[in-house]
Design a protein around this motif. Structure first.
Motif, PDB file in Angstrom:
ATOM      1  N   HIS A   1       0.827  -1.208   0.000  1.00 29.38           N
ATOM      2  CA  HIS A   1       0.000   0.000   0.000  1.00 29.38           C
ATOM      3  C   HIS A   1       0.862   1.259   0.000  1.00 29.38           C
ATOM      4  O   HIS A   1       0.666   2.161  -0.812  1.00 29.38           O
ATOM      5  N   TYR A   2       1.818   1.313   0.912  1.00 28.48           N
ATOM      6  CA  TYR A   2       2.568   2.561   1.077  1.00 28.48           C
ATOM      7  C   TYR A   2       3.422   2.891  -0.137  1.00 28.48           C
ATOM      8  O   TYR A   2       3.499   4.052  -0.547  1.00 28.48           O
ATOM      9  N   SER A   3       4.058   1.873  -0.729  1.00 24.93           N
ATOM     10  CA  SER A   3       4.895   2.158  -1.898  1.00 24.93           C
ATOM     11  C   SER A   3       4.034   2.547  -3.092  1.00 24.93           C
ATOM     12  O   SER A   3       4.343   3.490  -3.826  1.00 24.93           O
ATOM     13  N   GLN A   4       2.944   1.818  -3.275  1.00 21.91           N
ATOM     14  CA  GLN A   4       2.061   2.131  -4.400  1.00 21.91           C
ATOM     15  C   GLN A   4       1.428   3.510  -4.212  1.00 21.91           C
ATOM     16  O   GLN A   4       1.333   4.311  -5.143  1.00 21.91           O
ATOM     17  N   ALA A   5       0.991   3.765  -2.996  1.00 21.78           N
ATOM     18  CA  ALA A   5       0.331   5.049  -2.709  1.00 21.78           C
ATOM     19  C   ALA A   5       1.267   6.216  -2.963  1.00 21.78           C
ATOM     20  O   ALA A   5       0.885   7.231  -3.542  1.00 21.78           O
ATOM     21  N   TRP A   6       2.503   6.063  -2.530  1.00 16.89           N
ATOM     22  CA  TRP A   6       3.471   7.150  -2.707  1.00 16.89           C
ATOM     23  C   TRP A   6       3.669   7.444  -4.187  1.00 16.89           C
ATOM     24  O   TRP A   6       3.661   8.599  -4.620  1.00 16.89           O
ATOM     25  N   LYS A   7       3.820   6.378  -4.952  1.00 16.76           N
ATOM     26  CA  LYS A   7       4.075   6.551  -6.382  1.00 16.76           C
ATOM     27  C   LYS A   7       2.868   7.172  -7.086  1.00 16.76           C
ATOM     28  O   LYS A   7       3.002   8.056  -7.938  1.00 16.76           O
ATOM     29  N   VAL A   8       1.693   6.713  -6.713  1.00 14.21           N
ATOM     30  CA  VAL A   8       0.472   7.222  -7.345  1.00 14.21           C
ATOM     31  C   VAL A   8       0.260   8.700  -6.995  1.00 14.21           C
ATOM     32  O   VAL A   8      -0.084   9.514  -7.851  1.00 14.21           O
ATOM     33  N   LYS A   9       0.466   9.042  -5.749  1.00 14.61           N
ATOM     34  CA  LYS A   9       0.130  10.407  -5.319  1.00 14.61           C
ATOM     35  C   LYS A   9       1.295  11.387  -5.489  1.00 14.61           C
ATOM     36  O   LYS A   9       1.101  12.533  -5.878  1.00 14.61           O
ATOM     37  N   LEU A  10       2.515  10.930  -5.211  1.00 21.41           N
ATOM     38  CA  LEU A  10       3.630  11.873  -5.148  1.00 21.41           C
ATOM     39  C   LEU A  10       4.702  11.628  -6.198  1.00 21.41           C
ATOM     40  O   LEU A  10       5.645  12.402  -6.314  1.00 21.41           O
ATOM     41  N   GLY A  11       4.580  10.540  -6.945  1.00 24.29           N
ATOM     42  CA  GLY A  11       5.583  10.273  -7.979  1.00 24.29           C
ATOM     43  C   GLY A  11       6.728   9.426  -7.449  1.00 24.29           C
ATOM     44  O   GLY A  11       6.674   8.893  -6.333  1.00 24.29           O
ATOM     45  N   LYS A  12       7.780   9.334  -8.243  1.00 26.56           N
ATOM     46  CA  LYS A  12       8.897   8.472  -7.896  1.00 26.56           C
ATOM     47  C   LYS A  12       9.607   8.983  -6.641  1.00 26.56           C
ATOM     48  O   LYS A  12       9.907  10.180  -6.527  1.00 26.56           O
ATOM     49  N   ALA A  13       9.877   8.066  -5.725  1.00 25.97           N
ATOM     50  CA  ALA A  13      10.573   8.436  -4.489  1.00 25.97           C
ATOM     51  C   ALA A  13      12.078   8.305  -4.682  1.00 25.97           C
ATOM     52  O   ALA A  13      12.549   7.519  -5.506  1.00 25.97           O
TER      53      ALA A  13
ATOM     54  N   PRO B   1      13.558   4.608  -0.046  1.00 26.27           N
ATOM     55  CA  PRO B   1      12.453   3.722   0.325  1.00 26.27           C
ATOM     56  C   PRO B   1      11.453   4.451   1.225  1.00 26.27           C
ATOM     57  O   PRO B   1      11.846   5.272   2.058  1.00 26.27           O
ATOM     58  N   VAL B   2      10.176   4.129   1.048  1.00 27.85           N
ATOM     59  CA  VAL B   2       9.134   4.859   1.788  1.00 27.85           C
ATOM     60  C   VAL B   2       8.218   3.960   2.620  1.00 27.85           C
ATOM     61  O   VAL B   2       7.349   4.463   3.319  1.00 27.85           O
ATOM     62  N   ASP B   3       8.434   2.641   2.554  1.00 26.46           N
ATOM     63  CA  ASP B   3       7.498   1.776   3.281  1.00 26.46           C
ATOM     64  C   ASP B   3       7.985   1.540   4.711  1.00 26.46           C
ATOM     65  O   ASP B   3       8.294   0.412   5.120  1.00 26.46           O
ATOM     66  N   PHE B   4       8.050   2.644   5.451  1.00 20.91           N
ATOM     67  CA  PHE B   4       8.449   2.550   6.858  1.00 20.91           C
ATOM     68  C   PHE B   4       7.440   1.709   7.638  1.00 20.91           C
ATOM     69  O   PHE B   4       7.790   1.010   8.574  1.00 20.91           O
ATOM     70  N   PHE B   5       6.186   1.818   7.227  1.00 19.48           N
ATOM     71  CA  PHE B   5       5.140   1.092   7.950  1.00 19.48           C
ATOM     72  C   PHE B   5       5.416  -0.412   7.932  1.00 19.48           C
ATOM     73  O   PHE B   5       5.404  -1.078   8.971  1.00 19.48           O
ATOM     74  N   THR B   6       5.663  -0.953   6.722  1.00 15.88           N
ATOM     75  CA  THR B   6       5.871  -2.402   6.643  1.00 15.88           C
ATOM     76  C   THR B   6       7.150  -2.819   7.362  1.00 15.88           C
ATOM     77  O   THR B   6       7.205  -3.898   7.972  1.00 15.88           O
ATOM     78  N   SER B   7       8.166  -1.977   7.325  1.00 17.41           N
ATOM     79  CA  SER B   7       9.389  -2.296   8.083  1.00 17.41           C
ATOM     80  C   SER B   7       9.053  -2.533   9.545  1.00 17.41           C
ATOM     81  O   SER B   7       9.449  -3.543  10.142  1.00 17.41           O
TER      82      SER B   7
ATOM     83  N   CYS C   1      12.567  -0.594  -2.835  1.00 17.97           N
ATOM     84  CA  CYS C   1      11.226  -0.018  -2.731  1.00 17.97           C
ATOM     85  C   CYS C   1      10.642   0.235  -4.125  1.00 17.97           C
ATOM     86  O   CYS C   1      11.294   0.871  -4.969  1.00 17.97           O
ATOM     87  N   MET C   2       9.435  -0.221  -4.315  1.00 17.78           N
ATOM     88  CA  MET C   2       8.777  -0.026  -5.610  1.00 17.78           C
ATOM     89  C   MET C   2       8.492   1.447  -5.879  1.00 17.78           C
ATOM     90  O   MET C   2       8.394   1.851  -7.040  1.00 17.78           O
ATOM     91  N   ALA C   3       8.387   2.248  -4.822  1.00 15.92           N
ATOM     92  CA  ALA C   3       8.139   3.686  -5.032  1.00 15.92           C
ATOM     93  C   ALA C   3       9.334   4.359  -5.696  1.00 15.92           C
ATOM     94  O   ALA C   3       9.187   5.395  -6.323  1.00 15.92           O
ATOM     95  N   LYS C   4      10.521   3.784  -5.545  1.00  9.74           N
ATOM     96  CA  LYS C   4      11.678   4.328  -6.271  1.00  9.74           C
ATOM     97  C   LYS C   4      12.009   3.467  -7.494  1.00  9.74           C
ATOM     98  O   LYS C   4      13.117   3.482  -8.004  1.00  9.74           O
ATOM     99  N   GLU C   5      10.993   2.753  -7.911  1.00  8.62           N
ATOM    100  CA  GLU C   5      11.008   1.969  -9.142  1.00  8.62           C
ATOM    101  C   GLU C   5      11.901   0.743  -9.078  1.00  8.62           C
ATOM    102  O   GLU C   5      12.374   0.249 -10.102  1.00  8.62           O
ATOM    103  N   ASP C   6      12.157   0.231  -7.874  1.00  7.97           N
ATOM    104  CA  ASP C   6      12.692  -1.121  -7.755  1.00  7.97           C
ATOM    105  C   ASP C   6      11.570  -2.087  -8.114  1.00  7.97           C
ATOM    106  O   ASP C   6      10.382  -1.755  -8.004  1.00  7.97           O
ATOM    107  N   GLU C   7      11.954  -3.288  -8.489  1.00 10.36           N
ATOM    108  CA  GLU C   7      10.947  -4.249  -8.911  1.00 10.36           C
ATOM    109  C   GLU C   7      10.077  -4.717  -7.745  1.00 10.36           C
ATOM    110  O   GLU C   7       8.889  -4.992  -7.905  1.00 10.36           O
ATOM    111  N   LEU C   8      10.705  -4.829  -6.599  1.00 11.52           N
ATOM    112  CA  LEU C   8      10.016  -5.342  -5.414  1.00 11.52           C
ATOM    113  C   LEU C   8      10.341  -4.461  -4.213  1.00 11.52           C
ATOM    114  O   LEU C   8      11.302  -3.696  -4.237  1.00 11.52           O
ATOM    115  N   ASN C   9       9.554  -4.614  -3.157  1.00 14.23           N
ATOM    116  CA  ASN C   9       9.976  -4.121  -1.851  1.00 14.23           C
ATOM    117  C   ASN C   9      10.744  -5.239  -1.166  1.00 14.23           C
ATOM    118  O   ASN C   9      10.272  -6.380  -1.137  1.00 14.23           O
TER     119      ASN C   9
END
Lengths: 412, 73
Positions: free
Chosen positions: A111-123, A126-132, A157-165
């Motif tokens: 959710h967090y990586s996808q949400a970041w990318k959808v709303k704010l663009g490429k990070a 890594p932005v998925d602090f929640f899942t960590s 992190c997928m938000a920075k366009e890695d393939e996976l988290n």
């Protein structure tokens, strides 16, 4: 919707608990805006708050569930944790590679990586602090280890366009702040107030929305509904990150720190209202269940309040509604309940989400003319709310500060 | 140390026009240590306000990041 864990609905208080943790609906707009607000303060170590708050909620929730359900075997515990993560809309996670010695885990839905990318663009990071944090808390619970047994690091992190988290869990102590969950907190006695006559059958709306299949998709673990990506998130997570953030700002910069945080925390709620409430008021469910009963804008406010009461945020009432002013009473708003349980009585208003949400209702209905079905996009948002005639909110009573309930007036 | 009279104000004006809702509030958050150090309250910044080059650079960079385009001030 069937789950292997109990979902405890407290209908009179409009709350929902899972594993003794209050669970509430919030959308990806709120989640990313709030996280961005914390990350904007680069001079504070806010990632340790974000990770720590997730660790706190996950550990407490899963420990409670394992105990209540008498789940002892590690594979069963992992299965339950995976199911809960998906049900809540956080994404998909496979814990099979993790042991009591930690390990590495990857996921292609977050959710967090996808949400970041959808709303704010490429990070850029890594932005998925929640899942960590969630993983660190979950793994400790699965293996009956102390809450802070593992450090957690997001490697990809997928938000920075890695393939996976990709996350790494390592034994030896935390790399985040460690908090103790206040669980459900203590509710205040609820005295329901008189409200204007309404055509909306609140209890029917509450029941109907409660029956919607709002759980993570089996394939993606995401909840896409009402034009947003929803989560069934932890109230204690939001409270912890918001209140620890403002406390750190106040400790470092005094009153100015508090004053600077307030508009951004309120804006998180306002963004949430615009997108989620707007999406609800444009939805098929609204058109079928609620809209036929509405003939005035005041009725639309009442309809929206009925929907809010299905989000787990506490019990809302609109006690006065007109184009010039609306007065909202909130019994046991989740921010106040959480603040009191975490820190005791507040010395300032802390119902940021509630204030932003209340303003958002009025803005959507009286300024945005949501009944005309406008496109809810950033351009429309900026057009509406950069204008000076949008509504402002005042918290006139605060449960967190000792009042019997929270009351918010929204005025032009 | 101080100078750049009015330039901080111009950064705020630019961001108000180019940024999204609450863009200036985000800027305040990002540059808080600098403004506190120079005893500047952002809500009181006007054309006469002076600031250090470091604060102006921080504000310009933050404004550019928030608006997603280069701040020309």
């Amino acid at each position: 919707m069937t789950t292997s864990f109990p979902v405890d609905l407290d209908a009179p208080h409009r709350r929902c608990l899972v594993g003794n943790e209050p669970v509430i609906f919030h959308c990806h707009h709120f989640n990313t805006y709030l996280q961005q607000t914390l990350l904007d303060a680069e001079y504070l170590d806010t990632p340790k708050i974000l990770v720590g708050a997730a660790n706190e909620a996950a550990f407490h929730q899963l420990t409670s569930l394992f105990d209540r359900q008498a789940v002892q075997a590690v594979p069963e515990r992992k299965k339950l944790a995976e199911e809960l993560y998906r049900w809540a809309g956080f994404g998909k996670i496979d814990l099979s590679s993790l042991t009591a010695e930690g390990g590495t885990v990857s996921t292609d839905y977050s959710h967090y990586s996808q949400a970041w990318k959808v709303k704010l663009g490429k990070a850029s990071k890594p932005v998925d602090f929640f899942t960590s944090g969630w993983l660190a808390g979950a793994l400790s619970a699965v293996y009956d280890l102390p809450q802070d047994a593992f450090s957690a690091t997001q490697l990809k992190c997928m938000a920075k366009e890695d393939e996976l988290n990709v996350f790494s869990l390592t034994p030896g102590g935390p790399n985040y702040a460690v908090y103790t969950s206040p669980a459900g907190g203590t509710l205040s006695k609820q005295v329901i107030q008189e409200t204007p006559v309404s055509p909306v059958d609140e209890d029917a709306v509450f029941q109907a929305l409660g029956e919607l299949p709002l759980a993570g998709d089996p394939d993606t673990g995401l909840i896409e509904a009402f034009g947003v990506i929803l989560t069934r998130h932890y109230a204690n997570y939001y409270n912890r990150i918001s209140f620890e953030f403002e406390r750190e700002l106040a400790a470092t910069f005094g009153m100015e720190g508090l004053e600077i945080a307030e508009p951004l925390l309120v804006e998180s709620g306002h963004v949430c209202a615009f997108n989620t409430f707007g999406g609800i008021m444009k939805s098929m469910e609204w058109q079928g269940l609620i809209q036929p009963q509405l003939s005035t804008k005041e009725h639309w406010v009442q309809g929206m309040v009925a929907c809010i009461n299905a989000l787990g945020w506490g019990r809302w009432q609109a006690v006065e509604i007109s184009p010039g002013i609306a007065k909202f009473i909130i019994h046991n708003d989740y921010e106040s309940i959480g603040y009191r349980a975490m820190y005791g009585r507040a010395d300032h208003n802390i119902s940021y989400l509630a204030k932003g949400a209340a303003m958002g209702i009025m803005d959507l209905i009286y300024i945005g003319h949501i009944e005309d079905g406008p496109t809810l996009d950033p351009a429309f948002y900026n057009q509406l709310f950069k204008a000076e005639h949008s509504y402002r909110g005042e918290v006139v009573k605060s449960l967190a500060m000792g009042d019997a309930y929270t009351e918010i007036h929204v005025l032009q | 140390m101080v100078g750049n009279q009015g330039k901080l104000f111009k950064v705020l004006e630019w961001l108000e026009d180019e940024g999204e809702v609450k863009a200036v509030a985000r800027l305040r958050m990002k540059i808080l240590p600098f403004t506190v150090q120079e005893s500047i309250v952002i809500s009181r910044i006007d054309r006469k306000t002076t600031c250090s080059g470091a604060l102006l650079a921080a504000a310009r960079n933050a404004a550019s990041e928030i608006a997603g385009k280069r701040c020309p001030v």
